[in-house]
Design a protein around this motif. Structure first.
Motif, PDB file in Angstrom:
ATOM      1  N   UNK A  69       0.837  -1.203   0.000  1.00  0.00           N
ATOM      2  CA  UNK A  69       0.000   0.000   0.000  1.00  0.00           C
ATOM      3  C   UNK A  69       0.871   1.252   0.000  1.00  0.00           C
ATOM      4  N   UNK A  70       0.230   2.376  -0.292  1.00  0.00           N
ATOM      5  CA  UNK A  70       0.910   3.680  -0.218  1.00  0.00           C
ATOM      6  C   UNK A  70       1.827   3.986  -1.378  1.00  0.00           C
ATOM      7  N   UNK A  71       1.742   3.223  -2.466  1.00  0.00           N
ATOM      8  CA  UNK A  71       2.627   3.441  -3.606  1.00  0.00           C
ATOM      9  C   UNK A  71       1.879   4.225  -4.689  1.00  0.00           C
ATOM     10  N   UNK A  72       2.514   5.252  -5.229  1.00  0.00           N
ATOM     11  CA  UNK A  72       1.899   6.052  -6.306  1.00  0.00           C
ATOM     12  C   UNK A  72       2.924   6.285  -7.405  1.00  0.00           C
ATOM     13  N   UNK A  73       2.418   6.579  -8.599  1.00  0.00           N
ATOM     14  CA  UNK A  73       3.288   6.788  -9.754  1.00  0.00           C
ATOM     15  C   UNK A  73       3.156   8.185 -10.329  1.00  0.00           C
ATOM     16  N   UNK A  74       3.606   8.342 -11.600  1.00  0.00           N
ATOM     17  CA  UNK A  74       3.593   9.644 -12.265  1.00  0.00           C
ATOM     18  C   UNK A  74       2.271   9.958 -12.933  1.00  0.00           C
ATOM     19  N   UNK A  75       2.309  10.989 -13.813  1.00  0.00           N
ATOM     20  CA  UNK A  75       1.073  11.544 -14.368  1.00  0.00           C
ATOM     21  C   UNK A  75       0.497  10.847 -15.570  1.00  0.00           C
ATOM     22  N   UNK A  76       1.074   9.746 -16.026  1.00  0.00           N
ATOM     23  CA  UNK A  76       0.549   9.067 -17.207  1.00  0.00           C
ATOM     24  C   UNK A  76      -0.808   8.431 -16.965  1.00  0.00           C
ATOM     25  N   UNK A  77      -1.104   8.152 -15.677  1.00  0.00           N
ATOM     26  CA  UNK A  77      -2.353   7.457 -15.367  1.00  0.00           C
ATOM     27  C   UNK A  77      -2.225   5.958 -15.446  1.00  0.00           C
ATOM     28  N   UNK A  78      -1.083   5.462 -15.909  1.00  0.00           N
ATOM     29  CA  UNK A  78      -0.870   4.018 -15.949  1.00  0.00           C
ATOM     30  C   UNK A  78      -0.659   3.487 -14.533  1.00  0.00           C
ATOM     31  N   UNK A  79      -1.125   2.266 -14.253  1.00  0.00           N
ATOM     32  CA  UNK A  79      -0.977   1.734 -12.897  1.00  0.00           C
ATOM     33  C   UNK A  79       0.467   1.357 -12.584  1.00  0.00           C
ATOM     34  N   UNK A  80       0.790   1.387 -11.283  1.00  0.00           N
ATOM     35  CA  UNK A  80       2.078   0.864 -10.833  1.00  0.00           C
ATOM     36  C   UNK A  80       1.922  -0.642 -10.704  1.00  0.00           C
ATOM     37  N   UNK A 108      13.147 -10.420  -4.981  1.00  0.00           N
ATOM     38  CA  UNK A 108      13.131  -8.964  -5.213  1.00  0.00           C
ATOM     39  C   UNK A 108      11.776  -8.567  -5.790  1.00  0.00           C
ATOM     40  N   UNK A 109      11.116  -7.670  -5.084  1.00  0.00           N
ATOM     41  CA  UNK A 109       9.825  -7.158  -5.559  1.00  0.00           C
ATOM     42  C   UNK A 109      10.089  -5.857  -6.317  1.00  0.00           C
ATOM     43  N   UNK A 110       9.671  -5.790  -7.555  1.00  0.00           N
ATOM     44  CA  UNK A 110       9.917  -4.623  -8.417  1.00  0.00           C
ATOM     45  C   UNK A 110       8.610  -3.892  -8.690  1.00  0.00           C
ATOM     46  N   UNK A 111       8.653  -2.548  -8.502  1.00  0.00           N
ATOM     47  CA  UNK A 111       7.518  -1.683  -8.846  1.00  0.00           C
ATOM     48  C   UNK A 111       7.863  -0.956 -10.140  1.00  0.00           C
ATOM     49  N   UNK A 112       6.978  -0.984 -11.124  1.00  0.00           N
ATOM     50  CA  UNK A 112       7.224  -0.346 -12.423  1.00  0.00           C
ATOM     51  C   UNK A 112       5.980   0.381 -12.898  1.00  0.00           C
ATOM     52  N   UNK A 113       6.191   1.409 -13.738  1.00  0.00           N
ATOM     53  CA  UNK A 113       5.074   2.133 -14.336  1.00  0.00           C
ATOM     54  C   UNK A 113       5.437   2.487 -15.770  1.00  0.00           C
ATOM     55  N   UNK A 114       4.615   2.071 -16.692  1.00  0.00           N
ATOM     56  CA  UNK A 114       4.858   2.337 -18.114  1.00  0.00           C
ATOM     57  C   UNK A 114       4.566   3.802 -18.442  1.00  0.00           C
ATOM     58  N   UNK A 115       5.155   4.285 -19.523  1.00  0.00           N
ATOM     59  CA  UNK A 115       4.874   5.632 -19.998  1.00  0.00           C
ATOM     60  C   UNK A 115       3.795   5.629 -21.066  1.00  0.00           C
ATOM     61  N   UNK A 116       3.605   6.803 -21.693  1.00  0.00           N
ATOM     62  CA  UNK A 116       2.685   6.919 -22.823  1.00  0.00           C
ATOM     63  C   UNK A 116       3.223   7.990 -23.763  1.00  0.00           C
ATOM     64  N   UNK A 117       2.360   8.555 -24.584  1.00  0.00           N
ATOM     65  CA  UNK A 117       2.829   9.521 -25.574  1.00  0.00           C
ATOM     66  C   UNK A 117       3.457  10.750 -24.942  1.00  0.00           C
ATOM     67  N   UNK A 118       3.044  11.105 -23.730  1.00  0.00           N
ATOM     68  CA  UNK A 118       3.514  12.339 -23.105  1.00  0.00           C
ATOM     69  C   UNK A 118       4.401  12.126 -21.883  1.00  0.00           C
TER      70      UNK A 118
END
Length: 345
Positions: free
Chosen positions: A242-253, A279-289
């Motif tokens: 819990x408590x994990x957030x990502x950037x502005x792309x709106x894609x999930x972590x 090892x637990x890895x958290x990732x977030x994909x990008x998009x056009x912007x």
């Protein structure tokens, strides 16, 4: 004076003029202003005029001598002021009327004008037509460079200058941006071309268009809130990240486990499979912007099950508390022996 055949007389303050039947004119008395000097060869007079307080004489002739008119300075450069053509007459008299495209007002704006001038006097007449060309001045634009931007940047102000000092208009030729006045708003990632234009006026020609080009890079994303994971033991209940957030792309972590034999992940729920580390890895994909976020990792350590808990479970089973009978105690004892053997190995 032996004057005869007079058909009309006009008297000034100190002079008199007479029109004779043969259409010649005779004048006498004071000549202080040349008012009784009749042009040599004047004939065909049809009317005369003067006045009691005038030192002038007017004579209209049916056929008046021609007064040749010359117009020069017919090509000039616009500067905002009126452009008056230069006019001279053969007898030195000032033209009585001059028009520019039919107007008595000298033009200021660039363009082509038809100039008609007349020198209409009782004793002479002249007229001429010429073309006045008022040339516009050229002008140039200087576009102030626009620095490269990152998506999400605040609106920026564009600027350019015209050598004429006239106002400039801007437009987006292509690329992910809009512009209102001089305020440019970025709408995406890519190359933006902005044009500057100045349409000119009566003094200046339109300026050649100039453009400014810059690029908009994707915005970065950062995963936050992924803190260290508390060590677990085999047999523990699944844990939720819990408590994990990502950037502005709106894609999930998204989360993944490097060792599925120790733990597996579904969404944010981590299920313990066996003892060891993963090892637990958290990732977030990008998009056009937005660019993809940099991966964040945490190590999860899972210890073997506690033998004391297994023995306690076995005893409970023997007492029949759970109502499972001795079979459960045998299973618990077998598991204990297997763990002991593993440790010896």
């Amino acid at each position: 004076m032996g004057l005869s055949g007079v058909t009309a007389i006009a008297a000034g303050y100190y002079h008199t003029v007479a029109l004779k039947g043969d259409r010649t004119v005779v004048a006498w008395q004071n000549n202080g202003s040349g008012q009784i000097t009749i042009p040599v060869g004047l004939s065909g007079a049809t009317a005369i005029a003067s006045g009691p307080s005038s030192n002038q004489t007017w004579i209209r002739c049916a056929s008046r001598p021609t007064n040749a008119i010359t117009m020069t300075n017919t090509t000039v450069t616009a500067d905002g002021g009126p452009k008056i053509i230069s006019i001279t007459t053969a007898n030195g008299r000032t033209p009585t009327t001059t028009t520019y495209n039919g107007s008595y007002t000298a033009p200021r704006a660039s363009g082509t004008y038809t100039v008609v001038t007349e020198a209409d006097y009782l004793d002479s007449y002249g007229s001429a037509t010429a073309t006045l060309v008022i040339q516009a001045q050229s002008q140039s634009l200087t576009f102030n460079a626009i620095a490269n931007q990152t998506y999400g940047a605040a609106p920026l102000t564009v600027s350019a200058t015209a050598s004429s000092g006239l106002p400039i208009t801007f437009s987006v030729v292509c690329g992910p941006a809009t512009i209102t006045g001089t305020t440019l708003t970025i709408t995406g990632v890519g190359t933006v071309v902005v044009a500057a234009n100045q349409p000119g006026n009566g003094t200046y020609d339109p300026a050649p268009q100039v453009t400014g080009t810059f690029t908009v890079a994707p915005a970065a994303q950062v995963i936050t809130g992924f803190t260290a994971l508390t060590a677990r033991a085999f047999g523990d209940a699944p844990l939720s990240i819990t408590g994990v957030s990502g950037g502005g792309s709106g894609n999930p972590v998204l989360f993944s486990s490097s060792n599925p034999a120790v733990a597996t992940i579904s969404g944010t729920l981590v299920t313990i499979i066996g003892a060891g580390t993963t090892t637990i890895t958290a990732s977030q994909a990008g998009n056009a912007n937005y660019s993809a976020a940099a991966n964040q990792t945490q190590v999860l350590t899972v210890a073997p099950a506690d033998p004391a808990q297994i023995t306690s479970t076995n005893n409970v089973a023997r007492n029949g508390t759970c109502g499972l009978g001795t079979g459960v105690g045998f299973i618990g004892f077998t598991a204990f022996l297997m763990l002991r053997l593993r440790r010896r190995d």
